[in-house]
Structure formats: structure tokens, C-alpha cells
Scaffold this motif. Structure first.
Motif, PDB file in Angstrom:
ATOM      1  N   ASP A 257       0.723  -1.274   0.011  1.00 49.96           N
ATOM      2  CA  ASP A 257      -0.100   0.005  -0.074  1.00 49.96           C
ATOM      3  C   ASP A 257       0.886   1.258   0.003  1.00 49.96           C
ATOM      4  O   ASP A 257       0.343   2.371   0.341  1.00 49.96           O
ATOM      5  N   ARG A 258       2.073   0.948  -0.028  1.00 52.73           N
ATOM      6  CA  ARG A 258       3.091   2.209  -0.084  1.00 52.73           C
ATOM      7  C   ARG A 258       3.906   2.361  -1.308  1.00 52.73           C
ATOM      8  O   ARG A 258       4.118   1.156  -1.776  1.00 52.73           O
ATOM      9  N   VAL A 259       4.325   3.528  -1.733  1.00 56.44           N
ATOM     10  CA  VAL A 259       5.341   3.611  -2.998  1.00 56.44           C
ATOM     11  C   VAL A 259       6.621   4.211  -1.976  1.00 56.44           C
ATOM     12  O   VAL A 259       6.641   4.901  -0.973  1.00 56.44           O
ATOM     13  N   PRO A 260       7.733   4.059  -2.686  1.00 53.69           N
ATOM     14  CA  PRO A 260       8.932   4.822  -2.189  1.00 53.69           C
ATOM     15  C   PRO A 260       8.910   6.277  -1.724  1.00 53.69           C
ATOM     16  O   PRO A 260       8.083   7.050  -2.561  1.00 53.69           O
ATOM     17  N   ALA A 261       9.541   6.513  -0.740  1.00 59.59           N
ATOM     18  CA  ALA A 261       9.473   8.031  -0.472  1.00 59.59           C
ATOM     19  C   ALA A 261      10.321   8.845  -1.275  1.00 59.59           C
ATOM     20  O   ALA A 261      11.385   8.457  -1.929  1.00 59.59           O
ATOM     21  N   LEU A 262      10.065  10.290  -1.371  1.00 61.87           N
ATOM     22  CA  LEU A 262      10.639  11.016  -2.279  1.00 61.87           C
ATOM     23  C   LEU A 262      11.395  12.324  -1.434  1.00 61.87           C
ATOM     24  O   LEU A 262      10.808  12.733  -0.606  1.00 61.87           O
ATOM     25  N   TRP A 263      12.546  12.535  -1.796  1.00 61.92           N
ATOM     26  CA  TRP A 263      13.349  13.819  -1.066  1.00 61.92           C
ATOM     27  C   TRP A 263      13.629  14.747  -2.131  1.00 61.92           C
ATOM     28  O   TRP A 263      14.181  14.645  -3.216  1.00 61.92           O
ATOM     29  N   LEU A 264      13.281  16.105  -1.583  1.00 61.71           N
ATOM     30  CA  LEU A 264      13.371  17.094  -2.802  1.00 61.71           C
ATOM     31  C   LEU A 264      13.758  18.264  -1.820  1.00 61.71           C
ATOM     32  O   LEU A 264      13.594  18.398  -0.800  1.00 61.71           O
ATOM     33  N   LYS A 265      14.550  19.239  -2.594  1.00 62.54           N
ATOM     34  CA  LYS A 265      14.835  20.642  -1.990  1.00 62.54           C
ATOM     35  C   LYS A 265      13.513  21.203  -1.806  1.00 62.54           C
ATOM     36  O   LYS A 265      12.253  21.000  -2.361  1.00 62.54           O
ATOM     37  N   PRO A 268      10.682  24.614  -5.905  1.00 58.16           N
ATOM     38  CA  PRO A 268       9.792  23.880  -6.891  1.00 58.16           C
ATOM     39  C   PRO A 268      10.343  24.164  -8.489  1.00 58.16           C
ATOM     40  O   PRO A 268       9.855  23.761  -9.036  1.00 58.16           O
ATOM     41  N   GLY A 269      11.118  25.572  -8.361  1.00 63.33           N
ATOM     42  CA  GLY A 269      11.545  25.979  -9.648  1.00 63.33           C
ATOM     43  C   GLY A 269      12.619  25.286 -10.127  1.00 63.33           C
ATOM     44  O   GLY A 269      13.269  25.472 -11.135  1.00 63.33           O
ATOM     45  N   ARG A 270      13.346  24.342  -9.199  1.00 64.79           N
ATOM     46  CA  ARG A 270      14.638  23.807  -9.794  1.00 64.79           C
ATOM     47  C   ARG A 270      14.421  22.960 -10.519  1.00 64.79           C
ATOM     48  O   ARG A 270      13.660  21.748 -10.387  1.00 64.79           O
ATOM     49  N   ALA A 271      15.022  22.887 -11.910  1.00 65.42           N
ATOM     50  CA  ALA A 271      14.798  21.837 -12.866  1.00 65.42           C
ATOM     51  C   ALA A 271      15.204  20.512 -12.481  1.00 65.42           C
ATOM     52  O   ALA A 271      14.526  19.689 -13.029  1.00 65.42           O
ATOM     53  N   ALA A 272      16.252  20.185 -11.839  1.00 69.52           N
ATOM     54  CA  ALA A 272      16.227  18.882 -11.351  1.00 69.52           C
ATOM     55  C   ALA A 272      15.498  18.331 -10.579  1.00 69.52           C
ATOM     56  O   ALA A 272      15.262  17.101 -10.417  1.00 69.52           O
ATOM     57  N   ASP A 273      14.823  19.083  -9.580  1.00 70.35           N
ATOM     58  CA  ASP A 273      13.934  18.727  -8.626  1.00 70.35           C
ATOM     59  C   ASP A 273      12.634  18.393  -9.505  1.00 70.35           C
ATOM     60  O   ASP A 273      11.733  17.266  -9.212  1.00 70.35           O
ATOM     61  N   VAL A 274      12.370  19.091 -10.287  1.00 66.30           N
ATOM     62  CA  VAL A 274      10.899  18.984 -11.082  1.00 66.30           C
ATOM     63  C   VAL A 274      11.153  17.674 -12.036  1.00 66.30           C
ATOM     64  O   VAL A 274      10.231  16.899 -12.077  1.00 66.30           O
ATOM     65  N   ALA A 275      12.452  17.503 -12.598  1.00 62.32           N
ATOM     66  CA  ALA A 275      12.765  16.267 -13.272  1.00 62.32           C
ATOM     67  C   ALA A 275      12.616  14.937 -12.411  1.00 62.32           C
ATOM     68  O   ALA A 275      11.971  13.858 -12.809  1.00 62.32           O
ATOM     69  N   ARG A 276      13.202  15.183 -11.381  1.00 62.84           N
ATOM     70  CA  ARG A 276      13.140  13.867 -10.314  1.00 62.84           C
ATOM     71  C   ARG A 276      11.616  13.702  -9.741  1.00 62.84           C
ATOM     72  O   ARG A 276      11.398  12.607  -9.528  1.00 62.84           O
ATOM     73  N   PHE A 277      10.886  14.903  -9.518  1.00 63.40           N
ATOM     74  CA  PHE A 277       9.427  14.593  -9.097  1.00 63.40           C
ATOM     75  C   PHE A 277       8.656  13.867 -10.222  1.00 63.40           C
ATOM     76  O   PHE A 277       7.978  13.120 -10.084  1.00 63.40           O
ATOM     77  N   THR A 278       8.992  14.177 -11.560  1.00 63.37           N
ATOM     78  CA  THR A 278       8.177  13.818 -12.486  1.00 63.37           C
ATOM     79  C   THR A 278       8.593  12.310 -12.983  1.00 63.37           C
ATOM     80  O   THR A 278       7.511  11.396 -12.764  1.00 63.37           O
ATOM     81  N   TRP A 280       9.660  10.275 -10.623  1.00 66.01           N
ATOM     82  CA  TRP A 280       8.961   9.546  -9.328  1.00 66.01           C
ATOM     83  C   TRP A 280       7.429   9.219  -9.469  1.00 66.01           C
ATOM     84  O   TRP A 280       7.053   8.187  -9.098  1.00 66.01           O
ATOM     85  N   PHE A 281       6.858  10.456  -9.896  1.00 66.93           N
ATOM     86  CA  PHE A 281       5.262  10.270 -10.077  1.00 66.93           C
ATOM     87  C   PHE A 281       4.995   9.343 -11.065  1.00 66.93           C
ATOM     88  O   PHE A 281       4.024   8.377 -11.070  1.00 66.93           O
ATOM     89  N   ARG A 282       5.719   9.480 -12.421  1.00 71.08           N
ATOM     90  CA  ARG A 282       5.330   8.524 -13.549  1.00 71.08           C
ATOM     91  C   ARG A 282       5.556   7.056 -13.053  1.00 71.08           C
ATOM     92  O   ARG A 282       4.797   6.373 -13.635  1.00 71.08           O
ATOM     93  N   SER A 283       6.686   6.694 -12.349  1.00 68.67           N
ATOM     94  CA  SER A 283       7.077   5.444 -12.060  1.00 68.67           C
ATOM     95  C   SER A 283       6.111   4.902 -10.935  1.00 68.67           C
ATOM     96  O   SER A 283       5.863   3.592 -10.926  1.00 68.67           O
TER      97      SER A 283
END
Length: 369
Positions: A257-265, A268-278, A280-283
């Protein structure tokens, strides 16, 4: 009558570390609620319920009816305490509670720029704290403390020079600030669990039990993929203790019932974090994500995630005005019990670091569900 005759009874259990933990919860109507309903001051309510002749008969009867309707019951401990303080104390610095706000100087210079009372908004309900302290004939004053021995020593000298006996420690963004502070002359209580140093009596929130209730609620509603997004803001709270608690709670969720946790800065404007979030969300395709509402929405906007595909959002530290559900840490109750604990210590002169510290845990509540 001895001072210990006035101490309220706290049910407690003692752990192997010798620290008593008290679970507290209160839904009793307050004197202020009676005053607000009657359209009078708290002092007028107090006088009316004591049959003070200064209050007109019809007004006294009205207040008594409202108090009865709300289920208000006078605090016997408070009444006895006030009667003693009226006889034995003048309005001096002995009635002042020093709120030691451990702040990060860099945040003042590069962050929100708030100082003193204005900087307390994200940490505790300041007005509630002041008002409850006043019912105990105490006055709360804010003393900012920076993470330096010079700052700590300066605050110590000021408190001693003014004859202040009670301190309430608010770790804030600097949990190490009080490591060198000498508590020997003071009655001290810590708000929360972020203070690094002496093991003081403290009041905090039982967030783990709250998260378990929250998870059970959403699992019962059919959410089967629960995610956790931790930002730098959550990670640095109480010396990384908040994020550690979140991760510990997340691991308690059944693996299916859980998915892996996500760590971010935080940005939200950091391109690297946006790519990482995307990625994580898609997978993971979570049904529900626990994390900061504003940042999660910003990341989903930046990742161009369609509204229909977006998960439910739950705030780990809910506050009034938020549009999502979450966990209300009930800092108002924590403040109330912290002031009550200080009052008990002042009556019985419990100065210094206690041999067996008491940790009082206020039950967190689900909000917005």
C-alpha cells in the motif's frame, strides 16, 4: 497547606530511560469560550462564577446559564493557585515567563526577516499562549536566542538580572542553541522535542499515532498507493527528527500500500527537482501523497500533470486555511499544558534539570477529512 498539595495529578508511565510520558487530551470548554458567547471579558466571567457583587444579578445568571450550556467547569487548581498568588505576589518579573525562541540568524537576514513575536507564527499560536498565561497571572515575553555561546550567556544574564524564574524553550530552527544554557536557577519546560541538550520536562504532539489513524482512514477509503514527499523544510525540523518520524511511519504502511519516499529541496523551480519529481510520479502513480501542499502543487504544475491524474494531498503539519486534509498538531493544547506545567513548577519551586523528566504528549487530530 504545602505547595505539593496544589499539584495536579498527571497519570503517567515510566520508560526504561526513567522519563515519564503523559498522554493528554482535552475538549473541556474554556472560560474564554463562555466570555465570547456572553459578549463579556474573561475577568467578568471569573467574577460572575465567584458570585462577585460587582457583577449585576441578571448578567451573572446569564453567564451561569451559558457556562452550564457549554459544559464549562471551573479549574479548582487554577482557583487555588490564583488565591495564593494574589496574597503572596506583586506584579514583578517573578510573574514573567521567558519564551526562549531559538532562531537561525541567517533566516532573519535572508529569509522572512521576522523578529520577536512576529517570528512565532509558524511555531505556535502566540495569542493563545499569551491569553492562557494571563489566566495564570503570568506574562510571556519573547527572548530570541542564537546558536552561539555569547547569545546564550547574554540571555542568561538578562533573565537573572530581571529576576525571571520561568523559561519556556521553543527550539525553532536552532535545536542546538540551548546546549550551553544553565537551567539551574529556572523552572523550565520545552515545547516540542527539538531541543538538543538537557532533558527538560516537555510537551509535544503524538504525531505517530495521528499518522496511523490518518493512514487507516484513507486505506479504508480505497487508497492503495500512499507516497511520502519530504522537503528540506521538513527534514531540518527538530534536528531531522520530524523527517525521521515521517519515514518511520511510512515504513509501517503495508508494503503493498505504499510507494517509495521522495526527497526534494524546497524550491519547486529547480529543474533537477522537477525532473526528479516527474520521474518519481510517473513510475509510482500514487493515490495519495503526504507532504507540503504548496510545494507539491507547484511541482505537479511544473511537471504538467493533468488534474485528473493528480493524487490526493495530505499535509503532515496541517494549519487552518489549508485546502487539503492533514494532521493538526494541536499546538494550542500543547501551549496550555506547557504553561500549566510551568505553573506547577513555580508553586513547588522545581528549578533546574529534573532527575526524571516528564514528556506530555498531546493527541494530534485529523483535520479536513
Amino acid at each position: 497547606m504545602t505547595p505539593t498539595d496544589l499539584l495536579p495529578c498527571f497519570p503517567s508511565t515510566t520508560s526504561s530511560r526513567g522519563t515519564a510520558t503523559v498522554f493528554a487530551q482535552s475538549s473541556r470548554a474554556s472560560m474564554r469560550a463562555v466570555a465570547d458567547r456572553a459578549g463579556v471579558s474573561v475577568m467578568t466571567v471569573s467574577r460572575a462564577l465567584r458570585n462577585d457583587p460587582c457583577v449585576r444579578k441578571e448578567q451573572r445568571e446569564k453567564i451561569e446559564r451559558i457556562a452550564n450550556d457549554l459544559g464549562y467547569r471551573p479549574n479548582a487548581f487554577l482557583g487555588r493557585y490564583l488565591s495564593i498568588t494574589k496574597q503572596t505576589r506583586a506584579e514583578t518579573s517573578g510573574n514573567v515567563v521567558a519564551l526562549l525562541h531559538c532562531r537561525d540568524r541567517t533566516r532573519d537576514e535572508t529569509g522572512d526577516g521576522l523578529h520577536g513575536e512576529e517570528a512565532l507564527g509558524e511555531h505556535l499560536p502566540w495569542e493563545f499562549l499569551k491569553n492562557h498565561a494571563q489566566t495564570m497571572r503570568l506574562k510571556v515575553e519573547v527572548f530570541p536566542v542564537e546558536n552561539s555561546k555569547a547569545s546564550v550567556a547574554q540571555v542568561f544574564r538578562i533573565l537573572r538580572a530581571r529576576g525571571i524564574r520561568a523559561v519556556l524553550v521553543l527550539p525553532g530552527h536552532e535545536p542546538h542553541a540551548m546546549e550551553s544554557f544553565c537551567f539551574d536557577p529556572f523552572v523550565a519546560v520545552s515545547l516540542g522535542f527539538g531541543n538538543i541538550g538537557e532533558d527538560l520536562n516537555r510537551v509535544g504532539t503524538d504525531i505517530m499515532t495521528g499518522f496511523r489513524h490518518l493512514t487507516a482512514c484513507y486505506l479504508a477509503r480505497g487508497c492503495r498507493r500512499i507516497g511520502l514527499a519530504i522537503t528540506h523544510k521538513e527534514d531540518v525540523k527538530v534536528n531531522h527528527g520530524f523527517s525521521s518520524g515521517l519515514l518511520r511511519f511510512h515504513k509501517e504502511i503495508p508494503a503493498g500500500d505504499r510507494v517509495p519516499a521522495l526527497w526534494l529541496k524546497d524550491d519547486p523551480g529547480r529543474a533537477a527537482d522537477v525532473a526528479r519529481f516527474t520521474e518519481w510520479f510517473r513510475s509510482t502513480r500514487p493515490d495519495l501523497v503526504i507532504g507540503d501542499e504548496n510545494r507539491l502543487r507547484a511541482w505537479m504544475d511544473a511537471a504538467a500533470i493533468p488534474e485528473k491524474q493528480r493524487p490526493l494531498l495530505v499535509s503532515p503539519d496541517w494549519a487552518p486555511g489549508q485546502t487539503v486534509a492533514g494532521l493538526n498538531h494541536r499546538r494550542d493544547l500543547a501551549c496550555r499544558f506547557a504553561v500549566d506545567m510551568l505553573t506547577t513548577g513555580l508553586i513547588s519551586n522545581q528549578t533546574g534539570v529534573p532527575a526524571n523528566a516528564i514528556s506530555m504528549l498531546v493527541s494530534a487530530e485529523l483535520a479536513g477529512i
